[in-house]
Design a protein around this motif. Sequence first.
Motif, short mmCIF file in Angstrom:
data_model
loop_
_atom_site.label_atom_id
_atom_site.label_comp_id
_atom_site.label_asym_id
_atom_site.label_seq_id
_atom_site.Cartn_x
_atom_site.Cartn_y
_atom_site.Cartn_z
N MET A 179 62.97 37.94 64.89
CA MET A 179 63.36 38.42 63.42
C MET A 179 64.67 39.47 63.60
N SER A 180 65.26 38.73 62.50
CA SER A 180 66.94 39.76 62.49
C SER A 180 66.47 41.13 61.99
N ALA A 181 67.59 41.97 62.19
CA ALA A 181 67.21 43.52 61.80
C ALA A 181 67.15 43.46 60.58
N ARG A 182 67.74 42.64 59.82
CA ARG A 182 67.75 42.76 58.13
C ARG A 182 66.16 42.35 57.67
N SER A 183 65.59 41.61 58.25
CA SER A 183 64.34 41.02 58.04
C SER A 183 63.48 41.91 58.39
N SER A 184 63.46 42.73 59.59
CA SER A 184 62.72 43.95 59.86
C SER A 184 62.80 44.82 59.11
N THR A 185 64.11 45.26 58.59
CA THR A 185 64.27 46.36 57.80
C THR A 185 63.55 46.15 56.19
N LEU A 186 63.65 44.78 55.88
CA LEU A 186 63.06 44.63 54.52
C LEU A 186 61.76 44.52 54.74
N LEU A 187 61.16 44.06 55.62
CA LEU A 187 59.63 44.23 55.98
C LEU A 187 59.18 45.43 55.85
N GLY A 188 59.92 46.39 56.35
CA GLY A 188 59.30 47.92 56.45
C GLY A 188 59.19 48.13 54.89
N TRP A 189 60.51 47.86 54.18
CA TRP A 189 60.54 48.23 52.55
C TRP A 189 59.41 47.61 52.06
N GLY A 190 59.04 46.55 52.21
CA GLY A 190 58.02 45.79 51.54
C GLY A 190 56.65 46.25 51.89
N LEU A 191 56.38 46.76 53.11
CA LEU A 191 55.18 47.43 53.48
C LEU A 191 54.98 48.70 52.87
N LEU A 192 56.11 49.41 52.56
CA LEU A 192 55.84 50.84 51.99
C LEU A 192 55.59 50.48 50.52
#
Lengths: 66, 130
Positions: free
Chosen positions: A1-14
């Motif tokens: 998983m790319s850094a961008r996807s991980s970051t966006l996943l974090g925002w999505g979870l929040l």
Amino acid sequence: MSARSSTLLGWGLLAAAFVVLEVRARVRRERFATVGDALDRLLRNGVARAILLLGWLWLGWHLFVR
Amino acid sequence: MPEPATRRARDWLPRIAGTGVLVAFAVLVASVRSFTWPALVLTAVAGMAVLVMAARGPEPGRAAPPRRGLAHWGVLAGAVVAWELLVFVQSPRDEHPTISSMLDGADAHPPLRAALFVGWILLGRELARR
């Protein structure tokens, strides 16, 4: 998983957590506070009120001016 | 005593007018570019209007907020701040988007910028009247 996807996943979870907490509070008002209740509580304090309003002003400047 | 329909219209007219003014103002803000004097003046005018509303204090008759079940909002707010800071200190920004950088995408699209402005004003109004 790319850094961008991980970051966006974090925002999505929040964001999902926000929705879940708000829906749960609206369904069971006697046990949980809605975000509006939390703001009501916080804004009763003059210092917190001033900080939140200044933060809101800064947000407007940040989004629409700078 | 006014008829119910007249009373309803009288209650709704200010809301409809207020919504119209807000949308027109948002379209105006969306039409000016960031880093310009018009953007600064228009945003300051809107900000001052909300601050004047806030100076009048909370709306009368608001019930005291409950004390229970508030902690989870504090935890969520803390998580958002922590995540924003963690992302902010990393680069490049494209790979580590912050809230601001995601919202910057709206800058190039006037309808999105206008919607963002309406959201900002509504948030301010909520803070002002509580």
